[in-house]
Write an enzyme that holds these catalytic residues in place. Sequence first.
Site, mmCIF file in Angstrom:
data_model
loop_
_atom_site.group_PDB
_atom_site.id
_atom_site.type_symbol
_atom_site.label_atom_id
_atom_site.label_comp_id
_atom_site.label_asym_id
_atom_site.label_seq_id
_atom_site.Cartn_x
_atom_site.Cartn_y
_atom_site.Cartn_z
ATOM 1 N N ASP A 33 3.539 5.308 -1.351
ATOM 2 C CA ASP A 33 3.238 3.919 -1.063
ATOM 3 C C ASP A 33 1.724 3.825 -0.813
ATOM 4 O O ASP A 33 1.092 4.859 -0.531
ATOM 5 C CB ASP A 33 4.038 3.468 0.170
ATOM 6 C CG ASP A 33 3.714 2.043 0.569
ATOM 7 O OD1 ASP A 33 3.524 1.199 -0.320
ATOM 8 O OD2 ASP A 33 3.665 1.774 1.789
ATOM 9 N N ASP A 35 -0.381 0.743 0.995
ATOM 10 C CA ASP A 35 -0.776 0.179 2.295
ATOM 11 C C ASP A 35 -0.126 0.962 3.438
ATOM 12 O O ASP A 35 1.081 1.149 3.471
ATOM 13 C CB ASP A 35 -0.337 -1.290 2.391
ATOM 14 C CG ASP A 35 -1.058 -2.169 1.382
ATOM 15 O OD1 ASP A 35 -2.294 -2.271 1.468
ATOM 16 O OD2 ASP A 35 -0.384 -2.741 0.509
ATOM 17 N N HIS A 193 3.316 -8.518 6.847
ATOM 18 C CA HIS A 193 2.347 -7.429 6.716
ATOM 19 C C HIS A 193 1.390 -7.479 7.891
ATOM 20 O O HIS A 193 1.004 -8.569 8.330
ATOM 21 C CB HIS A 193 1.559 -7.564 5.411
ATOM 22 C CG HIS A 193 2.419 -7.543 4.205
ATOM 23 N ND1 HIS A 193 2.922 -6.390 3.664
ATOM 24 C CD2 HIS A 193 2.910 -8.550 3.447
ATOM 25 C CE1 HIS A 193 3.682 -6.682 2.618
ATOM 26 N NE2 HIS A 193 3.689 -7.990 2.465
#
Lengths: 310, 310
Positions: A33, A35, A193
């Site tokens: 992944d 972020d 997020h």
Amino acid sequence: MASASATASGGCQKIRGTQLHELLESKHNVLFDCDGVIWNGETAVAGAPEVVRALKQHGKRVFFVTNNCTRPRQSYVQKFARLGFADIGEQEIFSSAYCSAAYLRDVVTFSGKVFAIGCPGVHEELRDAGIAVVEEEDDGPDVNISNCALDPDVRAVLVGYDEQFSFMKLAKACCYLRDSECLFLATDPDPWHPLRGGRITPGSGSLTAALETASSRKATVIGKPSRFMFECIASQFDLEPESSLMVGDRLETDIVFGINCGLSTMLTLTGVSTFEQAQVYKDSGEPEKKDFVPDYVVESIADFLEALEA
Amino acid sequence: MASASATASGGCQKIRGTQLHELLESKHNVLFDCDGVIWNGETAVAGAPEVVRALKQHGKRVFFVTNNCTRPRQSYVQKFARLGFADIGEQEIFSSAYCSAAYLRDVVTFSGKVFAIGCPGVHEELRDAGIAVVEEEDDGPDVNISNCALDPDVRAVLVGYDEQFSFMKLAKACCYLRDSECLFLATDPDPWHPLRGGRITPGSGSLTAALETASSRKATVIGKPSRFMFECIASQFDLEPESSLMVGDRLETDIVFGINCGLSTMLTLTGVSTFEQAQVYKDSGEPEKKDFVPDYVVESIADFLEALEA
């Protein structure tokens, strides 16, 4: 002593040094992944560029699997270079925007237009895949949901992260979805997020929830934890689940994705989820929570460096 | 022959004439939903003004219980007059906007400011109840969720139908809700509303779903089917559930509301739900679907006229 990979299935095992070395020896493919794993915002996780380079030097294949749909892949290539990652190419990057376009082009052999809620990443990937997209119009002051124009060629609605999300976009999407033949896709299910300074921002999953409620329909989710992103990689590369490791920072997307696809799974603690949350899932004893428990946990992927040299 | 009201609990019984006469005889209070029951948009359901007048002439008390939060009550009074309903006063109207304000003022004795997502109806009812509301600002082009001002006095987020809903409103609400002391209220759970011409528009429930997903919290819902709107009426009028009839057009809100509050329930077929949908719920045999089955069904509340004269 049994190898790390044989002992730790769903074990939430903190791993480093020799054990991590053995695990990496046993894998040919590493899926990261982005972020919270290799960078946070515009800052690379310390050591991450060196880790990616070292993995490749050891003959591993590296893929980047991100639910972040804001950028087209070319923009990711630039970001990798800007943050000190050497020679990362488009072909290694599987974003939910790219995979959504690939799904429409390759899986459903889509014809018609897409009404896309999303950032430029979504629109550009769709166009690059040859998918027609409804052009955004600046609705005048007298235009409302009762009288606005709807494009009769729309055959799919795609929802991704969109800082220009508005009531009119939601309402138009809702009208398109009244046609049961109109596909309903979401780039990813991320609910929010983290931002710098402790704030958070709503994710694609939040916008999708609004449209699911308004339309009484469920979206087909392209991004993690859906299996499709792995299938997308596997269709382009010869990729066996058992020789692949998924490394992520969110239990509910990255780890579930890895388990859904039969990969070994690793939580890294430089992002959203904590070791304590993983332990809570492990200790809950609820069968449906087992899919949230990683095989392994590292403080940071920087730990790979020492392990690769061990 | 047993009276209609004694035989038809959850029976989904089509009723008119003498049986409807007996039912109305047995009730002292009639609660009407508005949209789809007494009007559709700017058109009164045929006969509805006469029905309301006749009920009052027969000594019944009439209340209007609407999840529609777009208007303040004074605007409803004007709409009733405009559509031919005689002498309807604010005190008979219980909208989800008014009841949300009443909840904050009377139930939680709120202090601090409310961040309100909603139409003027919501803002005006809050101000009329003496509740401080964050003034909406026109965020400039350089303002985003990372750098926008957040009001430190916000202690509640209230979500209602809002055609000016935007990503920034959603994101700000999300940030306020990170404080677990900040209340999270929704005017109503309606997922969508019908518009003329076959289109639909997303409802408060759609916008609330976005915020619930982004904040990982659940809203306290003020409107139907929550009991609070009945408690709000009962706190101002001497109202017994067993002598009250709830008439609505949506099974999932109006009928569930009536059943939650111990009222007799009636579906009218001039709005959203159909007799077939009610039958499907009845025939499903699933215990949790019983709350969606009305006691009675009428084609239109116009049927009350003949029954009252019977």
